[in-house]
Design an enzyme around this catalytic site. Structure first.
Site, mmCIF file in Angstrom:
data_model
loop_
_atom_site.group_PDB
_atom_site.id
_atom_site.type_symbol
_atom_site.label_atom_id
_atom_site.label_comp_id
_atom_site.label_asym_id
_atom_site.label_seq_id
_atom_site.Cartn_x
_atom_site.Cartn_y
_atom_site.Cartn_z
ATOM 1 N N ASP A 129 0.873 -1.181 0.000
ATOM 2 C CA ASP A 129 0.000 0.000 0.000
ATOM 3 C C ASP A 129 0.908 1.227 0.000
ATOM 4 O OD1 ASP A 129 -2.320 1.781 0.415
ATOM 5 O OD2 ASP A 129 -3.333 -0.079 0.964
ATOM 6 N N HIS B 90 -3.093 3.122 -4.597
ATOM 7 C CA HIS B 90 -2.534 2.613 -3.331
ATOM 8 C C HIS B 90 -1.141 2.017 -3.529
ATOM 9 C CE1 HIS B 90 -5.787 3.072 -0.370
ATOM 10 N NE2 HIS B 90 -6.595 2.942 -1.392
ATOM 11 N N GLU C 227 -10.075 2.765 -5.051
ATOM 12 C CA GLU C 227 -9.759 4.163 -4.736
ATOM 13 C C GLU C 227 -8.619 4.755 -5.582
ATOM 14 O OE1 GLU C 227 -11.005 4.446 -0.091
ATOM 15 O OE2 GLU C 227 -9.061 3.520 -0.445
#
Ligand code: ACM
Ligand code: ZN
Length: 556
Positions: free
Chosen positions: A195, A271, A343
């Site tokens: 991440d 990410h 995202e």
């Protein structure tokens, strides 16, 4: 005496036995599909042997696991297939009405019989047995209540996701989590390895992924998401860690011997800040030098004007990802590889000339379709390597191939849409299945994610098959998953606290037939064995439903 009289006598004896407490309460979680308890016990002692076909190496492995457990709690070493006074038999035979992971377990005063169609079934039968035995080294008699169980899981995917990017957890801690999953008949550990805040897996071809990406400059007292709080002072320190490929293989093997498949997640295209801090040339606006990670949420990326997503217009990004996935596939034998997909901040792609050129060249209409292009290109690579792509529900937005499996986290919307399109779906709605969220009134809890209060009861009552789906569409829901993101969770003790007792609640939801679930009964069983088992083993848990704790605090 008349037949009716005899029958009355019989009933009387039974109720007497029950009132004398001779018929033990069995506290198995998840609640078995069928369980009948009867009076009496089978005593496991040094005259007990395990009996199975010794030429079956799967059974030998399960036997070794059980021998280890009995030895740990009693010091007794059960002989295998030797002459003995009494036996625990187990064998592989298909039993009618018992699915591929199911088992039948019969305990009488003279023998225990386990039959299952697979080694998984035998393993699960032994987990049920374990929950009738002491949980630590003891001189107590090992008395298993007489009972008959016929049991199978409701769902094939019974998962738990652990984020090790925001905070690194040692191999020992991962194995402890695996042991807890195994105790509750869960079968998937989804390992969120990468991440923005840390890359946790050694990749031999790209050593900077861990040399740079696995460590960040942590500010003393830093707390994620608190960008706007008082600026932190003090001396930053190097913080982080990673798993060598050898360690990751050990985790995979440890999990496999407990019927748990480890699914690695390598996040893309978003990410990906830690990877891009190490190799900025694969981001849209790459820097000449790697930038150190810092402890704030995406902070170093924003300040360095460096995208946290890969450049979708650069073919080298895809080659880089393929090289990484090739090493990942060599470590993890799972059919699925999780590629994230959630995202993605598409503002970088909007500004990037190469991404915009890709959109024009491929006849795409917008950045959502560019994301679809990205995921499809990676999926082709995985399929060519006999792997299946798994991603968060955002992967639906740009159009995906029918073989992709969708993990629905933004509620059930994505999962419902995907099931209607005949994709396999794993339900993991953040409300109520994210266990990094509060489980009780935030006023009295350590800092956690605020978006919802995911109480034990709400987790327990969650049903992964929404009514919005037809019976046929419901078949595409292959299971569910709880998740822990670790922004606020920096210790194993805190991880345990967030996990327990919510883990057994999701485990029962994913295993037990709907009509056999009962929240009050579940809480009684937690108190009948599980809280004590954890407490005796030094495992932390949330005490709200612990009767003893509740009584003690009410006396204060
Ligand atoms: C997620 O929680 N971003 C999958
Ligand atoms: Zn770009």
């Amino acid at each position: 005496m008349t037949v009716t009289g005899l029958f009355r006598m019989h009933l009387l004896c039974w109720s007497l036995l029950a009132s004398l407490g001779l018929r033990a309460q069995v506290n198995i979680i998840p609640q078995p599909a069928n369980l009948q308890v009867s009076p009496g016990h089978f005593i496991i002692d040094k005259n007990t042997a395990l009996q199975f076909r010794p030429d079956n190496s799967d059974l030998a492995a399960v036997a070794k696991y059980f021998v280890g457990y009995i030895n740990r709690i009693s010091g007794i070493r059960l002989p295998l297939n030797g002459k003995a006074g009494k036996y625990i038999h187990f064998g592989l035979t298909k039993t009618k009405g018992v699915g591929p992971e199911g088992y039948q377990l019969t305990v009488s005063p003279t023998a225990i019989h386990i039959t299952a169609g697979s080694k998984e079934g035998v393993f699960y039968a032994l987990q049920s047995l374990r929950q009738t035995l002491p949980a630590i080294r003891t001189n107590e008699t090992l008395a298993v209540p007489c009972m008959k169980i016929i049991d199978s899981p409701r769902f094939t995917w019974r998962g738990f996701m652990l984020d090790v990017s925001r905070h690194y957890y040692s191999v020992d801690a991962i194995m402890e989590v695996i042991d807890l999953l195994a105790l509750y008949k869960m079968n998937v550990l989804h390992w969120h390895l990468t991440d923005n805040e840390g890359w946790r897996l050694e990749i031999k071809k790209y050593p900077k992924l861990t040399n740079v990406g696995a460590f960040r400059n942590e500010m003393p007292g830093s707390i994620f998401y608190k960008k706007d709080s008082v600026p932190l002072t003090g001396t930053p320190y190097r913080y982080g860690g990673y798993y060598t490929q050898q360690q990751a293989k050990e985790v995979v093997a440890y999990a496999a011997s407990r019927n748990i498949t480890v699914i690695p997640e390598i996040e893309m295209p978003g990410h990906s800040g830690a990877a891009l801090a190490a190799y900025p040339q694969f981001s849209c606006f790459g820097l000449a030098q790697p930038v150190p990670n810092s402890s704030t949420w995406n902070g170093h990326m924003d300040s360095a004007q460096l995208a946290v997503n890969y450049c979708a217009g650069n073919d080298s990004s895809f080659l880089f990802i393929q090289d990484i996935l090739a090493e990942v596939m060599a470590i993890f034998p799972s059919t699925y590889i999780h590629i994230g997909g959630d995202e993605v901040d598409k503002s970088y792609w909007k500004k990037c000339p190469r991404c915009q050129k890709r959109i024009r060249d491929e006849g795409l209409h917008n950045e959502n379709e560019l994301q679809g292009y990205f995921i499809n290109r990676v999926e082709k690579f995985l399929l060519a390597n006999n792997k299946k792509l798994l991603g968060w529900d955002e992967i639906l937005e740009g159009g995906i191939a029918s073989s992709a499996t969708v993990m629905s986290w933004r509620g059930e919307k994505g999962g419902i849409a995907a099931a209607k399109q005949h994709h396999d779906v794993i339900m993991s709605p953040s409300d109520p299945l994210y266990f990094n969220r509060y489980q009780a009134d935030p006023l009295h809890e350590p800092l956690a994610a605020r978006f919802s209060i995911n109480t034990l009861e709400r987790v327990y009552k969650y049903d992964p098959q929404p009514n919005a789906l037809s019976t046929q569409e419901k078949q595409f829901i292959i299971g569910g998953q709880a998740a822990i993101w670790t922004e606020f969770i920096s210790s194993v003790q805190q991880l345990e606290y967030m996990l327990l007792p919510r883990l057994p609640a999701i485990a029962e939801t994913l295993w037990t037939p709907l009509d056999k679930k009962n929240f009050t009964g579940f809480v009684d069983r937690l108190n009948g064995w599980h809280f004590n088992a954890w407490q005796q083993n030094g495992i932390n848990f949330h005490p709200a439903y612990f009767y003893r704790q509740a009584n003690e605090s009410s006396r204060k």
